[in-house]
Design an enzyme around this catalytic site. Structure first.
Site, mmCIF file in Angstrom:
data_model
loop_
_atom_site.group_PDB
_atom_site.id
_atom_site.type_symbol
_atom_site.label_atom_id
_atom_site.label_comp_id
_atom_site.label_asym_id
_atom_site.label_seq_id
_atom_site.Cartn_x
_atom_site.Cartn_y
_atom_site.Cartn_z
ATOM 1 N N LEU A 63 48.508 33.239 34.980
ATOM 2 C CA LEU A 63 47.675 33.795 35.825
ATOM 3 C C LEU A 63 46.771 34.871 35.712
ATOM 4 O O LEU A 63 47.146 35.661 34.707
ATOM 5 C CB LEU A 63 48.639 34.174 37.066
ATOM 6 C CG LEU A 63 49.359 33.395 37.821
ATOM 7 C CD1 LEU A 63 50.374 33.891 38.877
ATOM 8 C CD2 LEU A 63 48.435 32.019 38.460
ATOM 9 N N ASP A 64 45.479 34.816 36.209
ATOM 10 C CA ASP A 64 44.622 35.793 35.897
ATOM 11 C C ASP A 64 45.139 37.292 36.215
ATOM 12 O O ASP A 64 46.050 37.343 37.424
ATOM 13 C CB ASP A 64 43.268 35.824 36.498
ATOM 14 C CG ASP A 64 42.866 34.643 36.087
ATOM 15 O OD1 ASP A 64 42.793 34.248 34.842
ATOM 16 O OD2 ASP A 64 41.764 34.357 36.685
ATOM 17 N N ARG A 65 44.899 38.381 35.619
ATOM 18 C CA ARG A 65 45.329 39.532 36.032
ATOM 19 C C ARG A 65 45.447 40.126 37.393
ATOM 20 O O ARG A 65 46.493 40.491 37.926
ATOM 21 C CB ARG A 65 44.723 40.531 35.187
ATOM 22 C CG ARG A 65 45.287 42.044 35.485
ATOM 23 C CD ARG A 65 44.438 43.241 34.526
ATOM 24 N NE ARG A 65 45.184 44.358 34.808
ATOM 25 C CZ ARG A 65 44.852 45.292 33.772
ATOM 26 N NH1 ARG A 65 44.025 45.174 32.857
ATOM 27 N NH2 ARG A 65 45.302 46.741 33.963
ATOM 28 N N THR A 67 45.287 38.148 39.908
ATOM 29 C CA THR A 67 45.844 37.007 41.014
ATOM 30 C C THR A 67 47.395 37.192 40.932
ATOM 31 O O THR A 67 47.854 37.700 40.002
ATOM 32 C CB THR A 67 45.664 35.643 40.557
ATOM 33 O OG1 THR A 67 44.039 35.418 40.243
ATOM 34 C CG2 THR A 67 46.228 34.380 41.326
ATOM 35 N N HIS A 172 39.017 30.983 35.425
ATOM 36 C CA HIS A 172 38.389 31.458 36.672
ATOM 37 C C HIS A 172 37.918 30.071 37.219
ATOM 38 O O HIS A 172 37.050 30.273 38.233
ATOM 39 C CB HIS A 172 37.231 32.451 36.444
ATOM 40 C CG HIS A 172 37.673 33.734 35.416
ATOM 41 N ND1 HIS A 172 36.604 34.482 34.906
ATOM 42 C CD2 HIS A 172 38.889 34.127 35.479
ATOM 43 C CE1 HIS A 172 37.589 35.636 34.428
ATOM 44 N NE2 HIS A 172 38.821 35.329 34.532
#
Length: 257
Positions: A63-65, A67, A172
């Site tokens: 997961l993106d930081r 999120t 993204h």
């Protein structure tokens, strides 16, 4: 500019665990694992979970930081390999919730290839002319709200809470697809609307990307049982939902699929 305030994280919330897999509710702002791009960071979900349960864990997705939400790990390299195959084969259903600027008035299946976003440092030697990659996301609007507050040239602000089902896993992807639909996610520094981001910080006192990995569904590779892992939106987001006139209980935001 940072995408979120830098907090200190305590014990991780475990959402699911069996003898092969464990899932946590990753907070917004926490990196999944160490990266030479973030040498100053001292906390990482992978190391925190390892220390918390006293055994090694193996990442199977990321997961993106900024999120938050469901983050799954395997408890052995073999289990990681078998779960990775499910991701590769498209056998994992990922459901996200995004708070966006604007109204999404109908369900949309967006099939729009994305050119890979390259980091100036990490991808210095990567192919700068790589062809765009296939990217597909299903979007469905859950709630809408309009507030009589002028921002820019409009007399009101409009927001939607959108279900997002990515069918591919590009970097993204959800953020970029929503930007393409002119529905930028609140709190998105790189792909969002800075006026609304600032309004949101001032009006709702919440500084983070409003993207939540709310559910992960799959058939367990060993038991063959259907598994659904859910992460809560959290009290801060539910307070915002209340202010926007939306339901105020976690159960109201679980998927019905």
């Amino acid at each position: 500019m940072q995408e979120s305030v830098k907090p200190q994280f305590d014990e991780l919330t475990i959402l699911y665990r069996d003898e092969n897999y464990i899932a946590i509710d990753k907070p917004s702002g926490l990196l999944v694992h160490r990266s030479f791009l973030d040498k100053h960071e001292t906390q990482f979900a992978m190391q925190m979970l390892r220390d918390q349960i006293g055994q090694h864990v193996f990442p199977v997705h990321r997961l993106d930081r900024p999120t938050s939400g469901v983050l799954l790990f395997a408890l052995s390299s073999e289990a990681a390999r078998d779960m990775n195959q499910l991701f590769i084969d498209g056998q994992i259903e990922k459901r996200y919730l995004a708070l966006v600027r604007g109204f999404l008035n109908e369900s949309i299946f967006l099939d729009k290839p994305l050119k890979e976003e390259l980091d100036k440092i990490a991808d210095k030697f990567a192919d700068q002319n790589k062809a765009p990659q296939e990217a597909q996301t299903q979007f469905h609007c859950l709630h809408q709200a309009s507030l009589p507050i002028p921002i820019g040239k409009y007399p009101t602000v409009r927001y939607s809470l959108v279900e997002c089902f990515p069918k591919t896993g590009r970097k993204h992807q959800i953020r970029r697809h929503l930007k393409h639909l002119s529905l930028p996610i609140i709190g998105d520094v790189n792909h969002g609307d800075n006026q609304h981001n600032q309004f949101f910080r001032e009006h709702f006192k919440l500084r983070r990307l409003m993207l939540f990995a709310s559910e992960l569904k799959f058939v367990h590779p060993y038991s063959k049982q259907p598994i659904t892992i859910r992460a809560p939106l959290g009290d801060a987001m539910l307070t915002i939902c209340q202010q926007l006139g939306w339901p105020t209980e976690e159960k109201d935001y679980y998927g019905n699929h």
